[in-house]
Each structure stands twice: as structure tokens, then as C-alpha cells.
Design an enzyme around this catalytic site. Structure first.
Site, PDB file in Angstrom:
ATOM      1  N   ALA A   1      63.674  16.845 122.110  1.00 33.52           N
ATOM      2  CA  ALA A   1      64.142  15.468 121.978  1.00 33.52           C
ATOM      3  C   ALA A   1      64.777  15.313 120.602  1.00 33.52           C
ATOM      4  O   ALA A   1      64.102  15.477 119.582  1.00 33.52           O
ATOM      5  CB  ALA A   1      62.984  14.494 122.153  1.00 33.52           C
ATOM      6  N   MET A   2      66.077  15.008 120.555  1.00 31.35           N
ATOM      7  CA  MET A   2      66.816  14.960 119.301  1.00 31.35           C
ATOM      8  C   MET A   2      67.314  13.533 119.061  1.00 31.35           C
ATOM      9  O   MET A   2      68.212  13.052 119.741  1.00 31.35           O
ATOM     10  CB  MET A   2      67.975  15.957 119.328  1.00 31.35           C
ATOM     11  CG  MET A   2      67.509  17.393 119.585  1.00 31.35           C
ATOM     12  SD  MET A   2      68.847  18.613 119.576  1.00 31.35           S
ATOM     13  CE  MET A   2      69.277  18.629 117.833  1.00 31.35           C
ATOM     14  N   SER A   3      66.718  12.876 118.079  1.00 31.93           N
ATOM     15  CA  SER A   3      67.040  11.475 117.804  1.00 31.93           C
ATOM     16  C   SER A   3      68.317  11.307 117.007  1.00 31.93           C
ATOM     17  O   SER A   3      68.879  10.214 116.942  1.00 31.93           O
ATOM     18  CB  SER A   3      65.881  10.835 117.026  1.00 31.93           C
ATOM     19  OG  SER A   3      65.781  11.433 115.737  1.00 31.93           O
TER      20      SER A   3
ATOM     21  N   GLY B   1      68.128  12.476 113.802  1.00 31.02           N
ATOM     22  CA  GLY B   1      67.578  12.553 112.453  1.00 31.02           C
ATOM     23  C   GLY B   1      67.256  13.976 112.049  1.00 31.02           C
ATOM     24  O   GLY B   1      67.350  14.922 112.844  1.00 31.02           O
ATOM     25  N   VAL B   2      66.821  14.146 110.797  1.00 28.94           N
ATOM     26  CA  VAL B   2      66.582  15.473 110.255  1.00 28.94           C
ATOM     27  C   VAL B   2      65.345  16.124 110.870  1.00 28.94           C
ATOM     28  O   VAL B   2      65.332  17.339 111.116  1.00 28.94           O
ATOM     29  CB  VAL B   2      66.470  15.411 108.711  1.00 28.94           C
ATOM     30  CG1 VAL B   2      65.296  14.549 108.284  1.00 28.94           C
ATOM     31  CG2 VAL B   2      66.368  16.809 108.109  1.00 28.94           C
ATOM     32  N   ASP B   3      64.298  15.352 111.135  1.00 24.96           N
ATOM     33  CA  ASP B   3      63.053  15.933 111.630  1.00 24.96           C
ATOM     34  C   ASP B   3      63.224  16.584 112.998  1.00 24.96           C
ATOM     35  O   ASP B   3      62.817  17.735 113.215  1.00 24.96           O
ATOM     36  CB  ASP B   3      61.956  14.865 111.706  1.00 24.96           C
ATOM     37  CG  ASP B   3      61.543  14.354 110.341  1.00 24.96           C
ATOM     38  OD1 ASP B   3      61.619  15.135 109.375  1.00 24.96           O
ATOM     39  OD2 ASP B   3      61.164  13.177 110.236  1.00 24.96           O
TER      40      ASP B   3
ATOM     41  N   LEU C   1      67.992  10.679 123.769  1.00 23.10           N
ATOM     42  CA  LEU C   1      67.627   9.597 124.666  1.00 23.10           C
ATOM     43  C   LEU C   1      68.418   8.342 124.309  1.00 23.10           C
ATOM     44  O   LEU C   1      68.286   7.810 123.200  1.00 23.10           O
ATOM     45  CB  LEU C   1      66.131   9.301 124.577  1.00 23.10           C
ATOM     46  CG  LEU C   1      65.198  10.477 124.853  1.00 23.10           C
ATOM     47  CD1 LEU C   1      63.748  10.027 124.814  1.00 23.10           C
ATOM     48  CD2 LEU C   1      65.518  11.119 126.195  1.00 23.10           C
TER      49      LEU C   1
ATOM     50  N   CYS D   1      56.216   3.577 123.021  1.00 21.94           N
ATOM     51  CA  CYS D   1      57.346   4.454 123.350  1.00 21.94           C
ATOM     52  C   CYS D   1      56.870   5.884 123.552  1.00 21.94           C
ATOM     53  O   CYS D   1      57.314   6.578 124.473  1.00 21.94           O
ATOM     54  CB  CYS D   1      58.388   4.383 122.237  1.00 21.94           C
ATOM     55  SG  CYS D   1      59.868   5.385 122.555  1.00 21.94           S
TER      56      CYS D   1
ATOM     57  N   GLY E   1      60.060  15.929 116.665  1.00 26.30           N
ATOM     58  CA  GLY E   1      59.944  16.067 115.218  1.00 26.30           C
ATOM     59  C   GLY E   1      58.799  15.278 114.623  1.00 26.30           C
ATOM     60  O   GLY E   1      58.820  14.968 113.428  1.00 26.30           O
TER      61      GLY E   1
ATOM     62  N   CYS F   1      62.879   0.032 116.064  1.00 27.00           N
ATOM     63  CA  CYS F   1      64.196   0.609 116.319  1.00 27.00           C
ATOM     64  C   CYS F   1      65.119  -0.332 117.075  1.00 27.00           C
ATOM     65  O   CYS F   1      66.339  -0.307 116.879  1.00 27.00           O
ATOM     66  CB  CYS F   1      64.056   1.942 117.063  1.00 27.00           C
ATOM     67  SG  CYS F   1      63.518   1.800 118.782  1.00 27.00           S
TER      68      CYS F   1
END
Length: 377
Positions: free
Chosen positions: A21-23, A25-27, A47, A116, A140, A213
Site C-alpha cells: 500500500a503506497m500512500s 509518502g516516504v514511509d 488507494l 481506516c 509503512g 486526512c
């Protein structure tokens, strides 16, 4: 390279099909990269949770913008993995946003990040991932998973206490934990940013998102007012004397001090805080800070990170996302928990989560239904 700590029990090849899961962001970008480096077959997914996403973020506020989606795609390209965008906006609206509004309307204080994780990232996303043949979902989050020889898994706090996110992961059950990867649990944030830079990831210096968010401007009261409308009511002191009026009880939280708009100061000249929110008669009760001292609570809908716990025991409890642990005695039942704090804690409200720990291990999470205070309201 050997697998990172906290990978699920692997098939004989040692190679997992992982959905990262890639938001944006860096994490999450570094977590995906570490999963690849560990030898897994990784696919990235962003997502899409907003029905009408903004084009750009404002500093560190919000997420799920088109900019975040593009950042996630660029990171996937650098890492060298396939990348997709999955539209879960309707599910997110129903399970997170609508729940958030309904909880405030009922006089409770929800944690949307926890909801969430429970309903989207480790339910809707994980269910879809498993149905498509993936072995695990990688995120992350800063938390650690400990595996035991008998195949059981435990969720533990991250090595970096300042970034630990085990509180919002306390809703994961044993099956969800069995399909989860948290590659960052043994690392500090500074190390993650430096690693991202070494890997050539453009998000290395991107600010962390914070606040809620789906309320990018940070105006929670305005967001709720738009959906719940104006509902004038009274602000009372503990003996029922009217001190002022409000436009909607949903605009207040337990422990709030500022923005009360009281008509007159307290007789002792000391600040007053929100002690109670009653949706039944649409009143907000305020009083001295001592009235916030909670010494016991009842919580419902427990979720266990592993084998369900039962009976009476000694634990520590975290009562807010960024709160400190407090020693407690808890009686754990199938449908509810009764928790007594060794020392009173302040600002605890129905709707929040109580997460129990045994050392660094997360025992489980439940939703606070009611509190007991040393000073009656």
C-alpha cells in the site's frame, strides 16, 4: 538478502506475493523497497479514498490527493514494481467518514485512522489482495511483528517510540496480522529518510501528513457543521447553571478549553474545560480541570491481536493516539472490558480506543463506551 523481521510464514520458496500500500509518502515507499530487497514479488497500489481529490496537498495537511498518487507512482517506477490505483472512495466514505460524523453526532470522539486500518487497509484492501492471490499486505506503519515457532504472531511497539503506530493497529485480529508486513518497525524516521535518499526516491524529504486526512484544512468543526447543520443548545456548569450557548454540541470534545465562548468567568477565576457532551438534550457541561480525572472505564467491541484474552490481569493501557501508557487492572470479557487505572488520566472520551499492552506486545483494542470520574459531572 534475508527476509526482514515480521514477514509472514513463507512458502517453501521463501518468496511471497506482496501488495504494498503506497500512500505517496516516504514511509510506504521505503517499506515497498525493503519488501523487494527481501526477495518478494511486490506490486504497489495506491488507494484512491477521496471522491473528488484535490490536485495538491497543503504542506503536511491531508493526503490522498492527485499529487500523492503521482508521488506513489514515481516511487514504484524507481523501485521497479508494477503499480495500480484502486478506487475505494465509496467504501472509505461509508466506513470511515460517515462513521466519523455519526460518532460526533452521538457525542463521542472517534479515531478515524484506527477505523481506516480496521475497515479499509486491513479489511477491504486485504480481502481483495488475498482474493487476487497475494500472500500479504505491506504498509509503512511503524510497528513490529514477532513470529513464534508454533506459527502464532504478535504485534509489538516499534523500536522508535516517537513514531510508534501500534495504537492505531491494535484493531488487527490474528488473521489480519498473519497477512501483514511492517518493514519499518525496527528503524527510526531519520534512517528511513536517509535510506529513501540513497534509493533515489523523490519523496525522501516530503513532509509527513497529519491531522485527519479527509479534512485537509484542519477545520473539523466546519466539516461537521456542513454535514450536521446548526443545532443550538446550552453550555452548563456542573450544577446545571447556564453559562452560554453553542451552535452544535458536536463541535466540542472532552477536555477542550479554548473556544467555549462562556458568558461569564468562573467564580474562582480558573479555566473551565468540557466535561460532558450530551446529544440527548444537546448540552455541553464545563467545569474545573479536576473534573476530567478518569479512574475507570468500560469499553466495548474488543478486538484481539492474536489469541483472545480473558479474565483479570495487569496491563498498561494507551488511551489516545499520542498518549502515554498508564498501568491498569483490566477484566477482559467476550463483549466488553472493564479497566481501572492506577492513577487518573484526563481527557478520556467515549468513542476513543483503549489499547492494552503486555510489555511491548499489543494485547488488543476496544472502544471506550463510558468513564468513571473522581469528581462527578
Amino acid at each position: 538478502m534475508t527476509d526482514f523481521p515480521g514477514a509472514p510464514t513463507t512458502p517453501s520458496t521463501g518468496r511471497l506475493r506482496v501488495l504494498a500500500a503506497m500512500s505517496g509518502g516516504v514511509d510506504s515507499a521505503v517499506a515497498a523497497a525493503r519488501a523487494v530487497e527481501a526477495g518478494h514479488e511486490v506490486t504497489g497500489v495506491h488507494l484512491a479514498l477521496a471522491s473528488n481529490p484535490q490536485s495538491f496537498r497543503t504542506g503536511a495537511r491531508g493526503c490522498c490527493t492527485l499529487e500523492d498518487s503521482r508521488d506513489a507512482r514515481r516511487a514504484a517506477d524507481v523501485i521497479g514494481i508494477p503499480f495500480y490505483v484502486w478506487d475505494l472512495a465509496e467504501r472509505f466514505r461509508e466506513d470511515v467518514i460517515d462513521d466519523f460524523v455519526a460518532e460526533y453526532a452521538a457525542g463521542r470522539t472517534p479515531n478515524p485512522c484506527l477505523r481506516c486500518n480496521e475497515k479499509i487497509k486491513f479489511a477491504a484492501l486485504l480481502d481483495k489482495a488475498v482474493a487476487l492471490g497475494f500472500d500479504a499486505v505491506c504498509t509503512g506503519h511503524y510497528a513490529r511483528i514477532v513470529d513464534h515457532p508454533d506459527g502464532t504472531r504478535e504485534l509489538h511497539r516499534a523500536a522508535d517510540a516517537a513514531k510508534d503506530q501500534s495504537y492505531v493497529l491494535g484493531v488487527l485480529d490474528a488473521d489480519q496480522l498473519a497477512h501483514s508486513l511492517f518493514p519499518l518497525g525496527d528503524t527510526t524516521k531519520d534512517v528511513i529518510r536517509a535510506e529513501a535518499e540513497r534509493r533515489g526516491l523523490a519523496v525522501a524529504k516530503k513532509p509527513d501528513s497529519h491531522d485527519i486526512c479527509f479534512i485537509a484544512d484542519g477545520d473539523t468543526q466546519g466539516f461537521l457543521a456542513e454535514r450536521l447543520g446548526t443545532a443550538p443548545g446550552d453550555i452548563l456548569d456542573a450544577d446545571g447553571t447556564k453559562l452560554g450557548e453553542h451552535d452544535g454540541a458536536y463541535g466540542f470534545t472532552i477536555g477542550q478549553r479554548k473556544g467555549l465562548r462562556l458568558g461569564r468567568p468562573a467564580a474562582d477565576g480558573k479555566p473551565r474545560y468540557v466535561l460532558d457532551i450530551s446529544p440527548v438534550d444537546n448540552t455541553v457541561t464545563v467545569g474545573p480541570v479536576e473534573g476530567l480525572d478518569v479512574h475507570a472505564l468500560t469499553a466495548i467491541r474488543p478486538r484481539w491481536c492474536g489469541t483472545p484474552a480473558a479474565g483479570e490481569g495487569r496491563y498498561t493501557a494507551q488511551l489516545r493516539a499520542h498518549g502515554e501508557e498508564v498501568p491498569v487492572t483490566a477484566v477482559l470479557g467476550e463483549d466488553e472490558l472493564h479497566v481501572r487505572l492506577d492513577t487518573p488520566a484526563r481527557g478520556i472520551a467515549p468513542g476513543q480506543a483503549v489499547v492494552l499492552y503486555d510489555g511491548t506486545r499489543v494485547v488488543g483494542s476496544a472502544t471506550i463506551a463510558s468513564t468513571e470520574r473522581a469528581v462527578g459531572v
